[in-house]
Design a protein around this motif. Structure first.
Motif, PDB file in Angstrom:
ATOM      1  N   ASN A 243       1.893  80.335 119.336  1.00 19.81           N
ATOM      2  CA  ASN A 243       1.784  80.620 117.987  1.00 19.81           C
ATOM      3  C   ASN A 243       2.994  81.352 117.387  1.00 19.81           C
ATOM      4  O   ASN A 243       3.329  80.957 116.331  1.00 19.81           O
ATOM      5  N   LYS A 244       3.969  82.059 118.370  1.00 22.06           N
ATOM      6  CA  LYS A 244       5.315  82.441 117.666  1.00 22.06           C
ATOM      7  C   LYS A 244       6.155  81.346 117.190  1.00 22.06           C
ATOM      8  O   LYS A 244       6.816  81.272 116.233  1.00 22.06           O
ATOM      9  N   GLU A 245       6.162  80.164 117.940  1.00 31.89           N
ATOM     10  CA  GLU A 245       6.844  79.066 117.743  1.00 31.89           C
ATOM     11  C   GLU A 245       6.253  78.494 116.452  1.00 31.89           C
ATOM     12  O   GLU A 245       7.193  78.002 115.721  1.00 31.89           O
ATOM     13  N   GLU A 248       7.535  80.603 113.437  1.00 29.55           N
ATOM     14  CA  GLU A 248       8.849  80.207 113.169  1.00 29.55           C
ATOM     15  C   GLU A 248       9.025  78.958 112.640  1.00 29.55           C
ATOM     16  O   GLU A 248      10.024  78.788 111.418  1.00 29.55           O
ATOM     17  N   LEU A 254       3.283  85.713 112.063  1.00 29.26           N
ATOM     18  CA  LEU A 254       2.533  85.599 113.298  1.00 29.26           C
ATOM     19  C   LEU A 254       0.848  85.844 112.971  1.00 29.26           C
ATOM     20  O   LEU A 254       0.009  85.201 113.404  1.00 29.26           O
TER      21      LEU A 254
END
Length: 293
Positions: A243-245, A248, A254
């Motif tokens: 999810n973080k990737e 980004e 997020l």
């Protein structure tokens, strides 16, 4: 009906999937179907499809509710597990055990069968836990299955490892078996493998030439419900990004990613990464090559 079954014994497992047992008497197909509350048109279509390889009424099968086809294929899978696989093993294991221990070909045949069995079990597990439930969820969102679009394909049926392995098994036993072995057990194994191969071959036609294209059509219609941003998020998810990737990569927060994921799951009715991957590939959102699938 009894005369037809007597002439074509391979129909016995087919009618069993409809809950029809032997002891048919003089009843006609219609009378039997009425007794068992079976759709006579669907029953006759399945019988004709199984008996005659040149008989394949795509348009007629499209007229049946998809849950009928799913239910029939579910019972077919159970028949493989509860009857046909044990039947082969019932003859193959004694063939290997009573044969000459030095006969390596018998051992290798046993290993090849185990490879086939593993492929079949994985396919059935996928049917029961992913594909069939996904189809049922799609059906629940439709009010009239008969109006569903059908997306024909010029592609041949996908390479089916279960079929190929059974063909190899028959070929190897008939042409390459060597050493001492029990001929009666060997014949029984060959006939059992041939029966299973015929069954799987016929029902793969229903799986890949009817069920899969209609499901694909339903999914493409459902694709309209995904926003362009949700499709972008879906692409990154099936590529294996966290999810973080994803946040980004798409330059979003997020929390926004989590919201999009929740919406995707809600709209598609698919919760697992393998399920989303299947959906994305079959709907042209991403290619299998892009994700090494």
């Amino acid at each position: 009906m009894s005369e037809v079954v007597e002439e074509h014994l391979s129909l016995i497992p087919v009618i069993n999937r409809f809950g029809i047992r032997l002891g048919l008497g003089d009843d006609t197909a219609l009378e039997i179907c009425n007794k068992h509350k079976i759709n006579i048109d669907f029953f006759i279509t399945m019988i004709n499809t199984f008996l005659n390889e040149s008989y394949f009424p795509e348009k007629k099968l499209q007229g049946f509710h998809l849950t009928q086809i799913v239910d029939y294929l579910t019972k077919t899978n159970q028949y493989y597990l509860q009857s046909q696989i044990p039947n082969i093993e019932r003859h193959l294991r004694p063939l290997i055990s009573v044969g000459n221990p030095a006969n390596e070909s018998l051992t290798l045949i046993g290993k090849l069968f185990e490879t086939f069995k593993s492929h079949l079990l994985k396919r059935i597990e996928s049917d029961e836990t992913e594909w069939f439930p996904h189809i049922i969820r799609l059906c629940e969102k439709q009010t009239d299955n008969k109006s569903l679009p059908y997306y024909p394909t010029n592609m041949s049926d996908p390479e089916e490892p279960t079929e190929a392995l059974l063909v190899d098994l028959k070929h190897i036993i008939i042409k390459h078996l060597s050493g001492n072995y029990n001929e009666n057990l060997c014949y029984a194994v060959i006939f059992a493998i041939h029966t299973l191969h015929t069954d799987i071959k016929q029902h793969n036609r229903i799986r890949y030439r009817i069920l899969a294209p209609i499901v694909c059509g339903m999914e493409k219609d459902g694709n309209k419900n995904l926003s362009s941003r949700e499709i972008e998020v879906l692409k990154q998810i099936v590529k294996g990004e966290t999810n973080k990737e994803v946040a980004e990569h798409l330059c979003i927060s997020l929390n926004t990613v989590l919201t999009h994921r929740k919406n995707i799951t809600s709209k598609l009715g698919i919760k697992t990464i393998p399920g989303l991957t299947f959906y994305a590939i079959t709907n042209g959102i991403i290619s299998g090559e892009e994700i090494g699938f």
